[in-house]
Structures are given as C-alpha cells and as structure tokens.
Design a protein around this motif. Structure first.
Motif: not given
Ligand code: DSN
Length: 415
Positions: A313-329, A346-356
């Motif tokens: 029922h869900l998708v998890l989008v990793d923004l790092r490649e497509s939108h490196p300047d936009t955080s999930g927040g 957060t995504v696997p291999g998270e390089t930011r933080s749980a808050f951002d």
C-alpha cells in the motif's frame, strides 16, 4: 444530566473537530498508516462504552455491569478469528506498540535479545529503537535491507541471527514496500531457537483480505494495528497459538494496561465485520493497484523508489538522486501546502537525519477508501512531481491545490 453535543458545550473543540473533517475532505491523506474509518466505526468508537470499565476478559471481569462489554469484545474476537484464522486473539491493546509490548513482556526478561529491522530501513520504534523502552530494557541488534535491492536481506538476517543468538526476531515493518517472506524469517528464528514476532501493523487489512501472505500459523506471534489498512478504528491486536494465550492475555492486562478501551474494542468489532464483507477484498486489491500505479508514475517522472516499486500500500521515494537539494521535510511541507499530506521519511542508507530525512513515504489506503482508482493515482503522482520539482514556487503550489480540490470533490468523503 443534559445530553448536549460538543458544539453546545465547547465551541472551540467543536470548531477544531469540524475543521479536521473539512481538512480530511479537501486534501489527500497519503500518510501510509492512515485511513478513513466508516461512520459506523466512528459511531461505535464514540459510544457510551467509553464510560465502562471492564478489566479482565469476556465472562471473567473484575467489575459488574459488563454484559454488553462482553458481547462486544466477544464479537470482535470472533470476527478477528474468522478474518485471520489465529488460534487466539486479544483485541484489547490500545495500539500496535502496546501489542508489541505485550509480546515482549509475556516472553522476554529484561536484558533478553531482540533482532529487528533498523528504523531507517523501515522498522518501527517499538522494535528496539534506543528512544523507546524496548531499546532500553532489552539488548537489541538490528538487521538491514540489502543496499542494492532495497529488499530485506534474508540471508544476512539469518547469519546475524546465528551470531547474535536472539531470543526473538521481529519482522513486519512500517516503511517497507515489498512482500515479506515470513517463512524465511521463521527459518532463521528456528535455526537459533528464537521466537518470531510478525508485526503486521501496516498491512493488517491486506493480510485480512488475502492480498498479502499471512504470517498467522508461521510466526509465533502476530501483532497489528486496527486503524491502518483495515479501517477498524484506533487500536491494536495480538494473535498467537493457544499455548501462549494465557501469557499474552496476562501481559496485556494486567501486565501492561488497565481497563480496556471498550469503545475502541466496539470500533474493532464493527470494522472487522466490514472487513469480512466481499467488498473489503476489492478495496484491499485496489489499494495495492493504486500504490503500484502511483509508484510507476513517480518512477516515470524521474523519482527513485526504494526497491524500485511496491507490492503493498505504500511507496518510499528516495529524493537524493532526483532532488539532491530537497529534503523529505521540505517536500512534505510544500506538498501539504498543496493539499497532499504525506510524511518525510528516512530511507535505507540515510545520510540526513530522522528530523530532516532524505525520502518521502506515500500510501494509498485513505485515497482508495474515498474512491480513487489507478488513473487518479497517476494524476496524484503528477501533482506530487510538480510540487517537489518546484517546492518554493507559490504559483505551482496554488495550481496543484486547486487540482487537489477538484479530485477531492469528485471523490467525496463523510457526506
Ligand atoms: N506512526 C505509524 C506510521 O506512520 O507508520 C506507526 O506507528
């Protein structure tokens, strides 16, 4: 005593409640753990059973006056038993977290070992995060998803289990888009003589409908929540074989909880009855079809999906490649402005933080409840793309907001 409505006694709360209904009606609820319960479930949860104390279990309570509480709880148990096929069901946990707590309390001693999926890889706080009591009372090691595929690394898990020798392995996740291979985790648990807790909180409805394989009869314990994909109102549930029934029941009450929230148990009973109807299977299938359509369109629009897609029922989008300047927040905030409510994740291999975090998680259970189909979800993917491509462009956000309102109007809610 007068029986007035909220508005008669408390306009401030009444206003907020009405505004919340309007918010749900006029925006897209895509937080993967949320749904829209039916009026019937909400009626049951708002019933006079909120007044009743009923410590104990049907037929064996510590208080008088429990005949209707007994009826309602037994209905909830019987319907859950029919839905899931478990030998024993406890419907009293106030939440999925408290369902997990009951299993730990029933089976573990402080200091015992838990092996569970890392939170940033899709796990849950109650599986052993240091900020949760579980991470503090027990010794926790965590497994991960395969960094190349985004799928649970089942072989790695088995190797880790052989080394760590856990007392219990926890499976079932809160940000994992793929089908879970319960047997492989059970085998890893059997190999080291560990128990296996499968937490189906996110996919309770998919399992009930047979749209995701069931861990019942495989894992020793199955916990879930009742307000996500199953729309049965707020709460939790524990299922297990008869051999663990007394331990689990004692761990729920009096071990971890006092009086059950009988109005919520009533909501569960009504929601389970709804889930037993053939229409619920159609709903669950559509929820998954919608998530696939959403994911495929997002991928076509250039987004990178963890595991390249979804089975649930869900998708998890990793923004790092497509939108490196936009955080999930950042994305979450701009999308909310546009009427699309989801969460930075957060995504696997998270390089930011749980808050951002670096990702966004989007689910289709609530959209599907209000009637969205695959075409609608492809449209929603395009709307998400427009906003995340230009999160600071007020004109884009305003245009998308208008289109969201048209979609909502075409799929009305709580009329
Ligand atoms: N907060 C829920 C979720 O969003 O996954 C889990 O407890």
């Amino acid at each position: 005593m007068e029986h007035e409505h909220v508005r008669d006694v408390d306009p401030a709360v009444a206003d907020a409640l009405e505004s919340e209904v309007d918010r749900q009606r006029s925006s897209l609820q895509m937080i993967a753990s949320e749904n829209h319960a039916s009026r019937a479930v909400i009626d049951a949860q708002g019933s006079a059973l909120t007044n009743k104390y009923a410590e104990g279990y049907p037929g064996s309570r510590y208080y008088g006056g429990c005949e209707y509480a007994d009826e309602v709880e037994q209905l909830a148990i019987d319907r859950a038993t029919e839905l899931f096929g478990a030998e024993h069901v406890n419907v009293q946990p106030h939440s999925g977290t408290q369902a997990n707590q009951a299993v730990y309390f029933a089976m573990l001693e402080p200091g015992d070992k838990i092996l569970s999926l890392d939170l940033t890889h899709g796990g849950h706080l109650s599986h052993g995060h240091p900020a949760n009591f579980v991470g503090q009372f027990y010794e926790v090691e965590q497994y991960e998803v395969d960094p190349d595929t985004g799928y649970v690394d089942y072989d790695g898990l088995a190797e880790q289990a052989a080394e760590f020798e856990p007392d219990i392995i926890v499976s079932g996740y809160s940000a994992y888009p793929r089908e879970i291979e319960w047997d492989r985790i059970q085998n890893a648990a059997d190999d080291v003589d560990a128990l296996h807790l499968a937490d189906i909180a996110h996919i309770t409805g998919l399992v009930a409908a047979g749209v995701h394989p069931s861990p019942v009869g495989v894992a020793d314990f199955v916990t879930g929540s009742t307000h996500k994909t199953i729309r049965a109102g707020r709460g939790g549930i524990v299922m297990c074989d008869e051999e663990y029934a007394d331990d689990v029941d004692s761990a729920v009450f009096p071990g971890g909880q006092g009086g059950p929230l009988m109005h919520n148990v009533a909501g569960k009973a009504v929601g389970f009855e709804e889930a037993l109807q053939p229409a619920f299977e159609t709903y669950a299938e559509q929820t998954v079809a919608n998530a696939k359509a959403l994911g495929e369109s997002l991928a076509e629009n250039g987004f990178s999906l963890v595991s390249d897609g979804t089975d649930n029922h869900l998708v998890l989008v990793d923004l790092r490649e497509s939108h490196p300047d936009t955080s999930g927040g950042d994305a979450e905030e701009a999308l909310e402005e546009a009427g699309i409510v989801l969460n930075g994740n957060t995504v696997p291999g998270e390089t930011r933080s749980a808050f951002d975090p670096s990702g966004i998680r989007a689910g289709t259970p609530a959209l599907t409840t209000r009637g969205f189909d695959e075409d609608d979800c492809r449209t929603v993917a395009d709307l998400i793309t427009r906003v995340v491509d230009a999160p600071e462009d007020d004109d884009v956000v305003a245009e998308v907001r208008e289109e969201v309102e048209q979609l909502c109007a075409a799929n009305p809610l709580y009329e």
